[in-house]
Design an enzyme around this catalytic site. Sequence first.
Site, PDB file in Angstrom:
ATOM      1  N   THR A 132      41.828   0.649 -31.113  1.00  0.00           N
ATOM      2  CA  THR A 132      42.794  -0.330 -31.596  1.00  0.00           C
ATOM      3  C   THR A 132      42.584  -0.712 -33.058  1.00  0.00           C
ATOM      4  O   THR A 132      41.445  -0.693 -33.549  1.00  0.00           O
ATOM      5  CB  THR A 132      42.701  -1.612 -30.735  1.00  0.00           C
ATOM      6  OG1 THR A 132      43.317  -2.691 -31.426  1.00  0.00           O
ATOM      7  CG2 THR A 132      41.263  -2.017 -30.451  1.00  0.00           C
ATOM      8  N   GLU A 134      42.572  -3.585 -34.015  1.00  0.00           N
ATOM      9  CA  GLU A 134      41.718  -4.783 -34.010  1.00  0.00           C
ATOM     10  C   GLU A 134      40.307  -4.459 -34.532  1.00  0.00           C
ATOM     11  O   GLU A 134      39.587  -5.346 -34.958  1.00  0.00           O
ATOM     12  CB  GLU A 134      41.610  -5.354 -32.594  1.00  0.00           C
ATOM     13  CG  GLU A 134      42.768  -6.242 -32.203  1.00  0.00           C
ATOM     14  CD  GLU A 134      42.767  -7.587 -32.934  1.00  0.00           C
ATOM     15  OE1 GLU A 134      41.761  -8.284 -32.883  1.00  0.00           O
ATOM     16  OE2 GLU A 134      43.785  -7.913 -33.557  1.00  0.00           O
ATOM     17  N   TYR A 161      37.296  -9.120 -27.785  1.00  0.00           N
ATOM     18  CA  TYR A 161      38.071  -7.913 -27.469  1.00  0.00           C
ATOM     19  C   TYR A 161      37.753  -6.801 -28.475  1.00  0.00           C
ATOM     20  O   TYR A 161      37.448  -5.674 -28.098  1.00  0.00           O
ATOM     21  CB  TYR A 161      39.568  -8.256 -27.491  1.00  0.00           C
ATOM     22  CG  TYR A 161      40.488  -7.049 -27.461  1.00  0.00           C
ATOM     23  CD1 TYR A 161      40.787  -6.408 -26.261  1.00  0.00           C
ATOM     24  CD2 TYR A 161      41.061  -6.556 -28.635  1.00  0.00           C
ATOM     25  CE1 TYR A 161      41.642  -5.307 -26.237  1.00  0.00           C
ATOM     26  CE2 TYR A 161      41.914  -5.459 -28.617  1.00  0.00           C
ATOM     27  CZ  TYR A 161      42.196  -4.832 -27.411  1.00  0.00           C
ATOM     28  OH  TYR A 161      43.030  -3.738 -27.400  1.00  0.00           O
ATOM     29  N   LYS A 165      35.907  -3.257 -27.808  1.00  0.00           N
ATOM     30  CA  LYS A 165      36.607  -1.999 -28.115  1.00  0.00           C
ATOM     31  C   LYS A 165      35.835  -1.152 -29.122  1.00  0.00           C
ATOM     32  O   LYS A 165      35.981   0.061 -29.168  1.00  0.00           O
ATOM     33  CB  LYS A 165      38.016  -2.304 -28.636  1.00  0.00           C
ATOM     34  CG  LYS A 165      39.004  -2.665 -27.531  1.00  0.00           C
ATOM     35  CD  LYS A 165      39.513  -1.417 -26.803  1.00  0.00           C
ATOM     36  CE  LYS A 165      40.570  -1.752 -25.770  1.00  0.00           C
ATOM     37  NZ  LYS A 165      41.091  -0.561 -25.083  1.00  0.00           N
TER      38      LYS A 165
HETATM   39  P1  NAP Z   1      48.487  -3.917 -20.900  1.00  0.00           P
HETATM   40  O1  NAP Z   1      49.969  -3.903 -20.750  1.00  0.00           O
HETATM   41  O2  NAP Z   1      47.765  -5.213 -20.951  1.00  0.00           O
HETATM   42  O3  NAP Z   1      47.883  -3.019 -19.712  1.00  0.00           O
HETATM   43  C1  NAP Z   1      46.519  -3.011 -19.421  1.00  0.00           C
HETATM   44  C2  NAP Z   1      46.291  -2.211 -18.156  1.00  0.00           C
HETATM   45  O4  NAP Z   1      44.894  -2.248 -17.856  1.00  0.00           O
HETATM   46  C3  NAP Z   1      47.008  -2.796 -16.920  1.00  0.00           C
HETATM   47  O5  NAP Z   1      47.434  -1.727 -16.103  1.00  0.00           O
HETATM   48  C4  NAP Z   1      45.895  -3.551 -16.226  1.00  0.00           C
HETATM   49  O6  NAP Z   1      46.089  -3.714 -14.830  1.00  0.00           O
HETATM   50  C5  NAP Z   1      44.731  -2.619 -16.497  1.00  0.00           C
HETATM   51  N1  NAP Z   1      43.435  -3.269 -16.298  1.00  0.00           N
HETATM   52  C6  NAP Z   1      43.024  -4.482 -16.717  1.00  0.00           C
HETATM   53  N2  NAP Z   1      41.774  -4.727 -16.323  1.00  0.00           N
HETATM   54  C7  NAP Z   1      41.380  -3.653 -15.610  1.00  0.00           C
HETATM   55  C8  NAP Z   1      40.203  -3.317 -14.911  1.00  0.00           C
HETATM   56  N3  NAP Z   1      39.170  -4.152 -14.832  1.00  0.00           N
HETATM   57  N4  NAP Z   1      40.146  -2.116 -14.302  1.00  0.00           N
HETATM   58  C9  NAP Z   1      41.193  -1.258 -14.336  1.00  0.00           C
HETATM   59  N5  NAP Z   1      42.335  -1.525 -14.978  1.00  0.00           N
HETATM   60  C10 NAP Z   1      42.431  -2.704 -15.604  1.00  0.00           C
HETATM   61  O7  NAP Z   1      48.055  -3.131 -22.213  1.00  0.00           O
HETATM   62  P2  NAP Z   1      48.884  -2.049 -23.079  1.00  0.00           P
HETATM   63  O8  NAP Z   1      49.613  -2.761 -24.160  1.00  0.00           O
HETATM   64  O9  NAP Z   1      49.586  -1.125 -22.177  1.00  0.00           O
HETATM   65  O10 NAP Z   1      47.684  -1.292 -23.808  1.00  0.00           O
HETATM   66  C11 NAP Z   1      47.068  -0.142 -23.237  1.00  0.00           C
HETATM   67  C12 NAP Z   1      45.692   0.072 -23.860  1.00  0.00           C
HETATM   68  O11 NAP Z   1      45.825   0.250 -25.268  1.00  0.00           O
HETATM   69  C13 NAP Z   1      44.732  -1.096 -23.687  1.00  0.00           C
HETATM   70  O12 NAP Z   1      43.437  -0.558 -23.571  1.00  0.00           O
HETATM   71  C14 NAP Z   1      44.855  -1.865 -25.004  1.00  0.00           C
HETATM   72  O13 NAP Z   1      43.664  -2.588 -25.255  1.00  0.00           O
HETATM   73  C15 NAP Z   1      45.047  -0.723 -25.971  1.00  0.00           C
HETATM   74  N6  NAP Z   1      45.832  -1.024 -27.174  1.00  0.00           N
HETATM   75  C16 NAP Z   1      47.060  -1.611 -27.072  1.00  0.00           C
HETATM   76  C17 NAP Z   1      47.803  -1.837 -28.222  1.00  0.00           C
HETATM   77  C18 NAP Z   1      49.166  -2.470 -28.153  1.00  0.00           C
HETATM   78  O14 NAP Z   1      49.640  -2.932 -29.203  1.00  0.00           O
HETATM   79  N7  NAP Z   1      49.835  -2.469 -27.023  1.00  0.00           N
HETATM   80  C19 NAP Z   1      47.292  -1.439 -29.483  1.00  0.00           C
HETATM   81  C20 NAP Z   1      46.046  -0.826 -29.532  1.00  0.00           C
HETATM   82  C21 NAP Z   1      45.327  -0.594 -28.372  1.00  0.00           C
HETATM   83  P3  NAP Z   1      46.948  -4.920 -14.227  1.00  0.00           P
HETATM   84  O15 NAP Z   1      48.405  -4.487 -14.360  1.00  0.00           O
HETATM   85  O16 NAP Z   1      46.465  -5.009 -12.850  1.00  0.00           O
HETATM   86  O17 NAP Z   1      46.646  -6.131 -15.075  1.00  0.00           O
HETATM   87  N1  GDD Z   2      49.941 -14.036 -28.333  1.00  0.00           N
HETATM   88  C1  GDD Z   2      50.375 -14.904 -29.253  1.00  0.00           C
HETATM   89  N2  GDD Z   2      51.034 -16.027 -28.864  1.00  0.00           N
HETATM   90  N3  GDD Z   2      50.154 -14.630 -30.547  1.00  0.00           N
HETATM   91  C2  GDD Z   2      50.623 -15.496 -31.476  1.00  0.00           C
HETATM   92  C3  GDD Z   2      51.317 -16.654 -31.127  1.00  0.00           C
HETATM   93  C4  GDD Z   2      51.530 -16.955 -29.753  1.00  0.00           C
HETATM   94  O1  GDD Z   2      52.102 -17.952 -29.380  1.00  0.00           O
HETATM   95  N4  GDD Z   2      51.678 -17.274 -32.273  1.00  0.00           N
HETATM   96  C5  GDD Z   2      51.235 -16.545 -33.283  1.00  0.00           C
HETATM   97  N5  GDD Z   2      50.577 -15.454 -32.821  1.00  0.00           N
HETATM   98  C6  GDD Z   2      49.907 -14.453 -33.641  1.00  0.00           C
HETATM   99  C7  GDD Z   2      48.462 -14.183 -33.226  1.00  0.00           C
HETATM  100  O2  GDD Z   2      47.606 -15.191 -33.733  1.00  0.00           O
HETATM  101  C8  GDD Z   2      48.249 -12.803 -33.867  1.00  0.00           C
HETATM  102  O3  GDD Z   2      47.891 -12.947 -35.203  1.00  0.00           O
HETATM  103  C9  GDD Z   2      49.646 -12.155 -33.787  1.00  0.00           C
HETATM  104  O4  GDD Z   2      50.569 -13.205 -33.480  1.00  0.00           O
HETATM  105  C10 GDD Z   2      49.777 -11.048 -32.747  1.00  0.00           C
HETATM  106  O5  GDD Z   2      49.281 -11.533 -31.512  1.00  0.00           O
HETATM  107  P1  GDD Z   2      49.453 -10.697 -30.149  1.00  0.00           P
HETATM  108  O6  GDD Z   2      50.868 -10.338 -29.956  1.00  0.00           O
HETATM  109  O7  GDD Z   2      48.761 -11.476 -29.081  1.00  0.00           O
HETATM  110  O8  GDD Z   2      48.708  -9.323 -30.455  1.00  0.00           O
HETATM  111  P2  GDD Z   2      47.309  -8.988 -31.165  1.00  0.00           P
HETATM  112  O9  GDD Z   2      47.620  -8.403 -32.503  1.00  0.00           O
HETATM  113  O10 GDD Z   2      46.372 -10.111 -31.101  1.00  0.00           O
HETATM  114  O11 GDD Z   2      46.729  -7.849 -30.195  1.00  0.00           O
HETATM  115  C11 GDD Z   2      47.577  -6.777 -29.738  1.00  0.00           C
HETATM  116  O12 GDD Z   2      47.495  -5.703 -30.642  1.00  0.00           O
HETATM  117  C12 GDD Z   2      46.200  -5.077 -30.745  1.00  0.00           C
HETATM  118  C13 GDD Z   2      46.330  -3.957 -31.781  1.00  0.00           C
HETATM  119  O13 GDD Z   2      46.222  -4.471 -33.072  1.00  0.00           O
HETATM  120  C14 GDD Z   2      47.102  -6.391 -28.329  1.00  0.00           C
HETATM  121  O14 GDD Z   2      48.023  -5.491 -27.777  1.00  0.00           O
HETATM  122  C15 GDD Z   2      45.738  -5.713 -28.373  1.00  0.00           C
HETATM  123  O15 GDD Z   2      45.430  -5.207 -27.071  1.00  0.00           O
HETATM  124  C16 GDD Z   2      45.806  -4.553 -29.373  1.00  0.00           C
HETATM  125  O16 GDD Z   2      44.558  -3.906 -29.454  1.00  0.00           O
END
Ligand code: NAP
Ligand code: GDD
Length: 375
Positions: A132, A134, A161, A165
Amino acid sequence: MKVALITGITGQDGSYLAELLLEKGYMVHGIKRRSSLFNTDRIDHLYQDPHDPNQRLKLHYGDLTDSMNLTRIIQETQPDEIYNLGAMSHVKVSFDSPEYVGNVDGLGTLRILEAVRLLGLEKKTRIYQASTSELYGGLPENKNERGFYDETCPFYPRSPYGVAKIYGFWITKNYREAYDMYACNGILFNHESPRRGETFVTRKITRAVAKIALGLQDKIYLGNLEAQRDWGHAKDYVRMMWMILQAEKAQDWVIATGVTTTVRDFVRMAFLEVGIELEFKGEGVDEKAYVTACNNKDYQVEIGKEVLSVDPSYFRPTEVDLLLGDPTKAKEQLGWVPEYDLKGLVKDMMEGDIKLMKRDVDLLKAGHEILKQVE
Ligand code: NAP
Ligand code: GDD
């Protein structure tokens, strides 16, 4: 037939990836957690008849904290490709459950790699690790000379987190180097979609804007409006996950759009999708947004209405202020061409949430009609 195993198949990315791999003719195995409620909403449309012997999607109960279970599933399924997407993926929540996140997001990655190695599958099974942006932590001095984060930039995670990661990142790289395994990190910047979890900021915004436009909610409370993110569409990013595992050599890849936007501007764009214009006034915790125009006859909100306030409880103990990725390597070497820009993403999410909220309104109306008939 190629066989894939997806951890986190019930999540946003897992569901789109499963769809893509099924389209490509794969047998797809997914790990889902046992829950007292159904938790397969995002993949139910792919999973019609579990008794059909030709069904190419199979779900297995499991958890990334349970190495015996992971080893058994990998042994039974003998995957050609593993996509390790399972994680506790909410950055703010990770401050509340740091130990759990370390176990799932950090050690969970090790459990997958070690299972593949112990089962002697290291020459057969390719592994994708969901790393990620992050990891970079948003430190300005760590950007490259063009002002972006790329594969060469140093890491400085700013949350439990991110720290978990980073373990996942390095253990993946270490197994690649130590055991010559095909294991890659996709360093993905934020990607969103109509299937995004409701507590991530983009989805929280699009849901609230849809409700406000339909008169179902008065306002939205957000945290840091200044934060900037490089937001892409999850559909484009899961395509890239697959492409990463098809590359000749195992490597680490940055996937991003190369454009960064504030949370405030995302709010503006989401309201504009339904024809509502906003003015932001005040600073810091006193900042608010007011409606200045409604250009769509279907979505009329009172002019001057306050529709957004800041709630400091959404602030994070340490924040990542800005993320901006450079996907040049992926574009040049893998030929990745994203289909969505930010405007297209916001449009897709707003259309999804307007449809969802209208359905709720219709259900409510139907309920009232039935009540009237009964009375
Ligand atoms: P998500 O919607 O939160 O999905 C996470 C998945 O992981 C869900 O299926 C969840 O199951 C499962 N999970 C949680 N805890 C677990 C455990 N203990 N054992 C097995 N499975 C578990 O996340 P996403 O946005 O699809 O992201 C997919 C991956 O990419 C994650 O690893 C995230 O950290 C990473 N990532 C995401 C982003 C982004 O912007 N979306 C960016 C960079 C990296 P449940 O449905 O049961 O909760
Ligand atoms: N969630 C949330 N809720 N975020 C808020 C809010 C709120 O009400 N208001 C402002 N934010 C700001 C957070 O402080 C952060 O700076 C930004 O919006 C994005 O927050 P999220 O959407 O929660 O995502 P993230 O960037 O912290 O993390 C996501 O992206 C990562 C990749 O850069 C997640 O998907 C991570 O799993 C992933 O790795």
